[in-house]
Design an enzyme around this catalytic site. Sequence first.
Site, mmCIF file in Angstrom:
data_model
loop_
_atom_site.group_PDB
_atom_site.id
_atom_site.type_symbol
_atom_site.label_atom_id
_atom_site.label_comp_id
_atom_site.label_asym_id
_atom_site.label_seq_id
_atom_site.Cartn_x
_atom_site.Cartn_y
_atom_site.Cartn_z
ATOM 1 N N VAL A 66 44.828 34.142 45.773
ATOM 2 C CA VAL A 66 45.498 32.871 45.484
ATOM 3 C C VAL A 66 46.756 32.717 46.341
ATOM 4 C CG1 VAL A 66 44.603 32.805 43.111
ATOM 5 C CG2 VAL A 66 46.801 33.928 43.541
ATOM 6 N N ASP A 67 46.915 33.615 47.365
ATOM 7 C CA ASP A 67 48.189 33.675 48.083
ATOM 8 C C ASP A 67 48.283 32.788 49.325
ATOM 9 O OD1 ASP A 67 46.648 35.142 49.990
ATOM 10 O OD2 ASP A 67 47.227 37.063 49.117
ATOM 11 N N HIS B 171 39.423 31.296 43.407
ATOM 12 C CA HIS B 171 40.259 31.422 42.196
ATOM 13 C C HIS B 171 41.531 30.580 42.280
ATOM 14 C CE1 HIS B 171 38.264 35.587 41.147
ATOM 15 N NE2 HIS B 171 37.524 34.555 40.753
ATOM 16 N N CYS C 170 48.132 19.959 35.948
ATOM 17 C CA CYS C 170 48.438 19.583 34.564
ATOM 18 C C CYS C 170 47.519 20.371 33.625
ATOM 19 C CB CYS C 170 48.253 18.081 34.384
ATOM 20 S SG CYS C 170 48.451 17.578 32.655
ATOM 21 N N CYS D 120 54.141 17.618 33.345
ATOM 22 C CA CYS D 120 53.398 16.622 34.114
ATOM 23 C C CYS D 120 54.151 15.288 34.075
ATOM 24 C CB CYS D 120 51.998 16.471 33.520
ATOM 25 S SG CYS D 120 51.026 15.157 34.279
ATOM 26 N N GLY E 65 38.032 44.304 50.734
ATOM 27 C CA GLY E 65 39.175 44.518 49.832
ATOM 28 C C GLY E 65 39.007 43.961 48.441
ATOM 29 N N THR E 66 37.795 44.046 47.911
ATOM 30 C CA THR E 66 37.602 43.624 46.520
ATOM 31 C C THR E 66 36.885 44.720 45.744
ATOM 32 O OG1 THR E 66 36.555 42.033 45.018
ATOM 33 C CG2 THR E 66 35.554 42.238 47.190
ATOM 34 N N ASN F 247 36.606 48.704 52.550
ATOM 35 C CA ASN F 247 37.470 49.002 51.401
ATOM 36 C C ASN F 247 38.037 50.400 51.578
ATOM 37 O OD1 ASN F 247 38.370 49.531 48.567
ATOM 38 N ND2 ASN F 247 37.290 47.602 48.191
ATOM 39 N N GLU G 47 38.412 52.334 49.089
ATOM 40 C CA GLU G 47 37.770 53.153 48.044
ATOM 41 C C GLU G 47 36.311 52.725 47.891
ATOM 42 O OE1 GLU G 47 39.685 55.122 45.801
ATOM 43 O OE2 GLU G 47 41.573 54.644 46.826
HETATM 44 C C1 BJW Z 1 41.856 47.728 49.896
HETATM 45 C C2 BJW Z 1 43.125 47.906 50.440
HETATM 46 C C3 BJW Z 1 43.255 47.754 51.835
HETATM 47 C C4 BJW Z 1 43.269 48.174 48.307
HETATM 48 N N1 BJW Z 1 42.172 47.440 52.558
HETATM 49 N N2 BJW Z 1 40.810 47.453 50.637
HETATM 50 C C5 BJW Z 1 29.260 38.833 34.157
HETATM 51 C C6 BJW Z 1 29.392 40.141 33.712
HETATM 52 C C7 BJW Z 1 30.557 40.556 33.052
HETATM 53 C C8 BJW Z 1 31.611 39.679 32.816
HETATM 54 C C9 BJW Z 1 31.486 38.386 33.259
HETATM 55 C C10 BJW Z 1 30.319 37.980 33.913
HETATM 56 N N3 BJW Z 1 30.475 36.670 34.260
HETATM 57 C C11 BJW Z 1 31.690 36.271 33.837
HETATM 58 C C12 BJW Z 1 32.322 37.273 33.222
HETATM 59 C C13 BJW Z 1 33.696 37.226 32.613
HETATM 60 C C14 BJW Z 1 34.807 37.376 33.623
HETATM 61 C C15 BJW Z 1 34.637 38.724 34.337
HETATM 62 O O1 BJW Z 1 34.138 38.804 35.445
HETATM 63 N N4 BJW Z 1 35.082 39.785 33.711
HETATM 64 C C16 BJW Z 1 34.967 41.140 34.273
HETATM 65 C C17 BJW Z 1 36.363 41.668 34.629
HETATM 66 C C18 BJW Z 1 34.272 42.026 33.289
HETATM 67 N N5 BJW Z 1 34.823 36.260 34.578
HETATM 68 C C19 BJW Z 1 35.446 35.124 34.306
HETATM 69 O O2 BJW Z 1 36.002 34.945 33.237
HETATM 70 C C20 BJW Z 1 35.385 34.031 35.356
HETATM 71 N N6 BJW Z 1 34.991 32.811 34.767
HETATM 72 C C21 BJW Z 1 33.770 32.617 34.301
HETATM 73 O O3 BJW Z 1 32.874 33.421 34.410
HETATM 74 O O4 BJW Z 1 33.607 31.404 33.692
HETATM 75 C C22 BJW Z 1 32.376 31.075 33.055
HETATM 76 C C23 BJW Z 1 32.473 29.621 32.687
HETATM 77 C C24 BJW Z 1 31.507 28.743 33.155
HETATM 78 C C25 BJW Z 1 31.596 27.389 32.812
HETATM 79 C C26 BJW Z 1 32.633 26.950 32.001
HETATM 80 C C27 BJW Z 1 33.593 27.818 31.547
HETATM 81 C C28 BJW Z 1 33.519 29.178 31.892
HETATM 82 C C29 BJW Z 1 36.765 33.760 35.934
HETATM 83 C C30 BJW Z 1 37.362 34.933 36.631
HETATM 84 C C31 BJW Z 1 38.810 34.615 37.036
HETATM 85 C C32 BJW Z 1 39.510 35.810 37.652
HETATM 86 N N7 BJW Z 1 40.888 35.512 37.764
HETATM 87 C C33 BJW Z 1 41.779 36.512 38.382
HETATM 88 C C34 BJW Z 1 43.233 35.989 38.255
HETATM 89 C C35 BJW Z 1 43.469 34.818 39.231
HETATM 90 C C36 BJW Z 1 44.816 34.234 39.068
HETATM 91 C C37 BJW Z 1 45.928 35.168 39.442
HETATM 92 O O5 BJW Z 1 45.978 35.652 40.591
HETATM 93 O O6 BJW Z 1 46.772 35.402 38.588
HETATM 94 O O7 BJW Z 1 41.422 36.681 39.771
HETATM 95 S S1 BJW Z 1 41.602 38.158 37.724
HETATM 96 C C38 BJW Z 1 41.829 38.992 39.255
HETATM 97 O O8 BJW Z 1 40.601 39.690 39.625
HETATM 98 C C39 BJW Z 1 42.014 37.884 40.309
HETATM 99 C C40 BJW Z 1 41.225 38.424 41.469
HETATM 100 O O9 BJW Z 1 40.874 37.370 42.356
HETATM 101 C C41 BJW Z 1 40.041 39.066 40.789
HETATM 102 C C42 BJW Z 1 39.337 40.077 41.644
HETATM 103 O O10 BJW Z 1 40.167 41.152 41.937
HETATM 104 P P1 BJW Z 1 40.016 41.890 43.334
HETATM 105 O O11 BJW Z 1 40.371 40.981 44.433
HETATM 106 O O12 BJW Z 1 38.719 42.564 43.413
HETATM 107 O O13 BJW Z 1 41.245 42.931 43.234
HETATM 108 P P2 BJW Z 1 41.282 44.421 42.668
HETATM 109 O O14 BJW Z 1 42.705 44.795 42.483
HETATM 110 O O15 BJW Z 1 40.402 44.595 41.511
HETATM 111 O O16 BJW Z 1 40.652 45.286 43.847
HETATM 112 C C43 BJW Z 1 41.321 45.459 45.077
HETATM 113 C C44 BJW Z 1 40.406 46.266 45.985
HETATM 114 O O17 BJW Z 1 41.013 46.379 47.244
HETATM 115 C C45 BJW Z 1 40.118 47.682 45.483
HETATM 116 O O18 BJW Z 1 38.723 47.938 45.565
HETATM 117 C C46 BJW Z 1 40.908 48.573 46.454
HETATM 118 O O19 BJW Z 1 40.268 49.809 46.678
HETATM 119 C C47 BJW Z 1 40.899 47.714 47.696
HETATM 120 N N8 BJW Z 1 42.024 47.914 48.631
HETATM 121 N N9 BJW Z 1 44.051 48.199 49.503
HETATM 122 C C48 BJW Z 1 41.004 47.304 52.011
HETATM 123 N N10 BJW Z 1 44.487 47.918 52.507
#
Ligand code: BJW
Length: 228
Positions: free
Chosen positions: A87-88, A103, A111, A131, A171-172, A197, A199
Amino acid sequence: MCVLTGAGISAESGVPTFRDAQTGLWARYRPEDLATPEAFARDPQRVWEWYEWRRELVRRVEPNAGHRALVELAGKVPRLTLVTQNVDGLHQRAGSTGVIEYHGNILRDRCSAEGTLAGRSSLSITGLPECARCGELLRPDVVWFGEAIPRQALLEADVAAADCDVFLSVGTASVVYPAAGLAESALRSGARVIEINTESTALTPLADIALRGPSGDVLPQLLQALRR
Ligand code: BJW
């Protein structure tokens, strides 16, 4: 080519990831206290403080070599769709165009009642932004747990993943859905999946190639190899 990026690509710019056990945001804060609509309804002040802190941080940092390498990569392949969970806004600041913000973007307000993007025009007596049209609280334009991905982003990313020859996951942790499902969809369509990645992740066992290392090093090396 379809590229999906996550928090790891911005780590070398100084933006904390979410799930790193020591430095990740979720090591210090519980997601359910800050990144859910329920948390915002319960305590908007606390949620806003957290987002204001992160906004300040994001404004201070700069894109890194990984972001820049993806700009160059887009010029080297016939078609590249960049989907980011971040989101950056750092991809756009590096020069990437047509970025799909899966995201949302932390620097925008929307709003909380109408869902429309909004400029910040006034603060309520609690000091929280309201708003200008309906007077309800503004919120950051990001996707919280339990919320739907913006429709256009969802559709465009689905098509790009299902249509690509090469899917690059950078990086995810590949645990948050539906974003994590994009690589699975690409695999089902016969694409090669490459992961970059530091890891091993949930995607690693499925990936055709896993490149271990910081994306700020590995992506420029990948470009170098393409030049040969
Ligand atoms: C490096 C490095 C370097 C480090 N080089 N690598 C199916 C199964 C199970 C659960 C669900 C499912 N479907 C939906 C769900 C529920 C839920 C979910 O997924 N939960 C799981 C956690 C279990 N999903 C949702 O709720 C989503 N919505 C949804 O499904 O809605 C359904 C719906 C439909 C219709 C109407 C209504 C609803 C929404 C998900 C929203 C996620 N939001 C966040 C916050 C965003 C706002 C904010 O920034 O504050 O998004 S959570 C957070 O996680 C953020 C990220 O974008 C997201 C992913 O994280 P990411 O990028 O993978 O980061 P990390 O920290 O986890 O990993 C970093 C990686 O980098 C690591 O692997 C390191 O090793 C690596 N790394 N340095 C390369 N230099």
